[in-house]
Design an enzyme around this catalytic site. Structure first.
Site, PDB file in Angstrom:
ATOM      1  N   CYS A 122      30.598  51.686  33.277  1.00 26.94           N
ATOM      2  CA  CYS A 122      30.224  52.336  34.535  1.00 26.94           C
ATOM      3  C   CYS A 122      30.273  53.854  34.438  1.00 26.94           C
ATOM      4  CB  CYS A 122      31.147  51.829  35.634  1.00 26.94           C
ATOM      5  SG  CYS A 122      31.294  50.035  35.608  1.00 26.94           S
ATOM      6  N   HIS A 262      32.501  56.376  41.072  1.00 23.99           N
ATOM      7  CA  HIS A 262      31.946  55.063  40.720  1.00 23.99           C
ATOM      8  C   HIS A 262      32.443  54.042  41.737  1.00 23.99           C
ATOM      9  CE1 HIS A 262      31.128  51.317  38.901  1.00 23.99           C
ATOM     10  NE2 HIS A 262      32.383  51.087  38.536  1.00 23.99           N
ATOM     11  N   ASN A 292      29.601  46.470  42.829  1.00 21.57           N
ATOM     12  CA  ASN A 292      29.721  47.342  41.655  1.00 21.57           C
ATOM     13  C   ASN A 292      28.418  47.262  40.861  1.00 21.57           C
ATOM     14  OD1 ASN A 292      30.273  48.445  39.155  1.00 21.57           O
ATOM     15  ND2 ASN A 292      32.322  47.557  39.011  1.00 21.57           N
TER      16      ASN A 292
HETATM   17  N1  ACO Z   1      37.737  34.137  45.522  1.00 23.22           N
HETATM   18  C1  ACO Z   1      38.918  33.564  45.744  1.00 23.22           C
HETATM   19  N2  ACO Z   1      39.957  33.661  44.882  1.00 23.22           N
HETATM   20  C2  ACO Z   1      39.768  34.392  43.763  1.00 23.22           C
HETATM   21  C3  ACO Z   1      38.543  34.999  43.482  1.00 23.22           C
HETATM   22  C4  ACO Z   1      37.508  34.858  44.415  1.00 23.22           C
HETATM   23  N3  ACO Z   1      36.298  35.431  44.218  1.00 23.22           N
HETATM   24  N4  ACO Z   1      38.651  35.649  42.302  1.00 23.22           N
HETATM   25  C5  ACO Z   1      39.894  35.446  41.858  1.00 23.22           C
HETATM   26  N5  ACO Z   1      40.562  34.668  42.728  1.00 23.22           N
HETATM   27  C6  ACO Z   1      41.918  34.181  42.630  1.00 23.22           C
HETATM   28  C7  ACO Z   1      42.337  34.005  41.184  1.00 23.22           C
HETATM   29  O1  ACO Z   1      41.932  32.770  40.679  1.00 23.22           O
HETATM   30  C8  ACO Z   1      43.825  34.116  41.297  1.00 23.22           C
HETATM   31  O2  ACO Z   1      44.332  32.888  41.770  1.00 23.22           O
HETATM   32  P1  ACO Z   1      45.760  32.340  41.284  1.00 23.22           P
HETATM   33  O3  ACO Z   1      46.751  33.346  41.751  1.00 23.22           O
HETATM   34  O4  ACO Z   1      45.871  31.013  41.968  1.00 23.22           O
HETATM   35  O5  ACO Z   1      45.662  32.268  39.798  1.00 23.22           O
HETATM   36  C9  ACO Z   1      43.969  35.166  42.385  1.00 23.22           C
HETATM   37  O6  ACO Z   1      42.785  35.163  43.161  1.00 23.22           O
HETATM   38  C10 ACO Z   1      44.115  36.554  41.795  1.00 23.22           C
HETATM   39  O7  ACO Z   1      44.825  37.225  42.681  1.00 23.22           O
HETATM   40  P2  ACO Z   1      45.263  38.694  42.338  1.00 23.22           P
HETATM   41  O8  ACO Z   1      45.497  38.877  40.873  1.00 23.22           O
HETATM   42  O9  ACO Z   1      46.374  39.035  43.246  1.00 23.22           O
HETATM   43  O10 ACO Z   1      43.963  39.491  42.750  1.00 23.22           O
HETATM   44  P3  ACO Z   1      43.862  41.007  42.873  1.00 23.22           P
HETATM   45  O11 ACO Z   1      44.448  41.471  44.153  1.00 23.22           O
HETATM   46  O12 ACO Z   1      44.322  41.692  41.621  1.00 23.22           O
HETATM   47  O13 ACO Z   1      42.300  41.197  42.983  1.00 23.22           O
HETATM   48  C11 ACO Z   1      40.449  41.904  41.638  1.00 23.22           C
HETATM   49  C12 ACO Z   1      41.486  40.808  41.900  1.00 23.22           C
HETATM   50  C13 ACO Z   1      39.591  42.070  42.878  1.00 23.22           C
HETATM   51  C14 ACO Z   1      39.584  41.506  40.457  1.00 23.22           C
HETATM   52  C15 ACO Z   1      41.209  43.246  41.351  1.00 23.22           C
HETATM   53  O14 ACO Z   1      42.153  43.050  40.356  1.00 23.22           O
HETATM   54  C16 ACO Z   1      40.288  44.350  40.958  1.00 23.22           C
HETATM   55  O15 ACO Z   1      39.495  44.822  41.745  1.00 23.22           O
HETATM   56  N6  ACO Z   1      40.389  44.809  39.717  1.00 23.22           N
HETATM   57  C17 ACO Z   1      39.466  45.796  39.226  1.00 23.22           C
HETATM   58  C18 ACO Z   1      38.355  45.051  38.587  1.00 23.22           C
HETATM   59  C19 ACO Z   1      37.053  45.785  38.651  1.00 23.22           C
HETATM   60  O16 ACO Z   1      36.790  46.640  39.466  1.00 23.22           O
HETATM   61  N7  ACO Z   1      36.191  45.380  37.745  1.00 23.22           N
HETATM   62  C20 ACO Z   1      34.868  45.918  37.720  1.00 23.22           C
HETATM   63  C21 ACO Z   1      34.492  46.393  36.385  1.00 23.22           C
HETATM   64  S1  ACO Z   1      35.388  47.769  35.877  1.00 23.22           S
HETATM   65  C22 ACO Z   1      35.062  49.007  36.871  1.00 23.22           C
HETATM   66  O17 ACO Z   1      34.011  49.108  37.430  1.00 23.22           O
HETATM   67  C23 ACO Z   1      36.087  50.003  37.073  1.00 23.22           C
END
Ligand code: ACO
Length: 345
Positions: A122, A262, A292
């Site tokens: 990104c 971003h 994103n």
């Molecule tokens: N719907 C429902 N539940 C979900 C989903 C979904 N779409 N996706 C994941 N879960 C569940 C997982 O299975 C997991 O369940 P479990 O606890 O039973 O195993 C749980 O949600 C995960 O919960 P958390 O780890 O507490 O989630 P978090 O608050 O960390 O949010 C997220 C996850 C949104 C991915 C966050 O970590 C994040 O935004 N990270 C940055 C990732 C990002 O931006 N990536 C883009 C590319 S890089 C960039 O652009 C910078």
């Protein structure tokens, strides 16, 4: 390295800006038909409500071309006025050659040098702006910079951890020297390759070549992502590189009218605002609408900020980005007092 920001008497910067968004809007409720998720979960964790999805007949070069044409129209230039193309994408038209070659042929420019910044995540567009600026400074080139992504084509629509985060879009800028250019006052970038396995797509290269077995396992479209670590790094690096570019330009955060980061996740953007100690109102956010969109997210956000009148003549605007690699980059822009890109050429 510190560059002087001018070529002759004219500032070096953005002469024109254009975007292209696919028509189809996909809601969170639609995602809930594919995977076990909900509008509530997606909004609470990411802020995302909708994203654009490219049509079946559209590919990366289509979106890139449309954004490029819009950027040229924005500054009343012709394809023949362009001397070089640099295109940032992680979702190329084909594996070989690069997408820039396809855009060159379809845009109708001459046999100018064209190349992709591939895999820079990104951060690609902001990094490409810095490269373009140095090309203008070196020999007066006008460079077409494109950030384009069809991330919804790359990812696994069964993987709820990643599929709900992304969208498709393209943005482009013409970089050159001109009286009305939005000056690129300073730019900087960095990489931490020791974190390269935390975010990316592993299969398809030479380490894990495509085999029937790997395709059956879905590895070719498995986005590996340690979400929490990516979150932490994104906040830290986007804040840090912002302060670095301000220091390079000799200004402070108080001088910046708007930060255009971003658009990864609303919570990441809010955390960056807190880390930079500025009100959220000074951070432009449209991730709610588009998700994103990788290397397209900064030019699309900048275009919308300008379109919505969030940028005034004379404003300093800070671009900051972070992505797979890990790569990060920032650029400080100064919109001109006199009519130029800020009033749409
Ligand atoms: N719907 C429902 N539940 C979900 C989903 C979904 N779409 N996706 C994941 N879960 C569940 C997982 O299975 C997991 O369940 P479990 O606890 O039973 O195993 C749980 O949600 C995960 O919960 P958390 O780890 O507490 O989630 P978090 O608050 O960390 O949010 C997220 C996850 C949104 C991915 C966050 O970590 C994040 O935004 N990270 C940055 C990732 C990002 O931006 N990536 C883009 C590319 S890089 C960039 O652009 C910078």
């Amino acid at each position: 390295m510190d560059w002087p920001g001018k070529r002759g008497s004219h500032p070096i910067g953005l002469l024109g800006l254009g975007i292209h968004l696919p028509e189809r809007v996909m809601t969170n409720d639609e995602w809930a038909e594919y995977v076990d998720t909900s509008d509530e979960w997606i909004v609470e964790r990411t802020g995302i409500r909708t994203r654009r999805i490219a049509g079946r007949e559209e590919s990366t070069a289509d979106l890139a071309l449309a954004a490029a044409q819009a950027a040229l129209a924005d500054c009343a230039l012709e394809p023949a006025d362009i001397d070089e193309i640099v295109l940032a994408t992680d979702t190329p038209e084909v594996f070989i050659p690069d997408t820039a070659a396809y855009v060159q042929a379809r845009l109708g420019v001459g046999h100018i040098p064209c190349y992709d910044l591939a895999g820079s995540g990104c951060a690609g567009f902001v990094l490409a702006l810095d490269i373009a600026r140095s090309r203008t400074l070196a020999d007066g080139r006008r460079v077409l910079v494109i950030g384009v992504e069809l991330l919804t084509r790359l990812m696994d629509w069964q993987d709820r951890n990643t599929c709900v985060l992304f969208g498709d879009a393209a943005g482009a800028a013409v970089v050159g020297a001109g009286p009305g250019a939005v000056e690129i006052v300073a730019a900087t970038a960095g990489t931490d390759g020791s974190k390269s396995d935390i975010l990316g797509v592993e299969a398809g290269g030479t380490r894990l070549p495509i085999t029937v077995e790997r395709v059956q396992q879905g590895l070719h479209k498995l986005v590996v992502m340690e979400g929490r670590e990516v979150f932490r790094e994104a906040v830290g690096r986007m804040s840090q590189v912002s302060l670095q570019v301000l220091e390079k330009a000799g200004v402070s955060m108080d001088d910046v009218a708007l930060v255009v980061p971003h658009q990864a996740n609303l919570r990441i953007l809010n955390a960056v605002a807190r880390r930079l100690d500025i009100p959220e109102a000074r951070v432009f956010m449209n991730v709610q609408e588009y998700g994103n969109t990788g290397s397209a997210s900064v030019p699309v956000a900048l275009w919308e900020a300008r379109d919505q009148g969030r940028i005034k003549p004379g404003d300093l605007v800070l671009l900051t980005a972070f992505g797979a690699g890990f790569h990060w980059a920032a650029a400080l822009l100064r919109f001109q007092e006199s009519p130029g890109i800020d009033s749409g050429c």
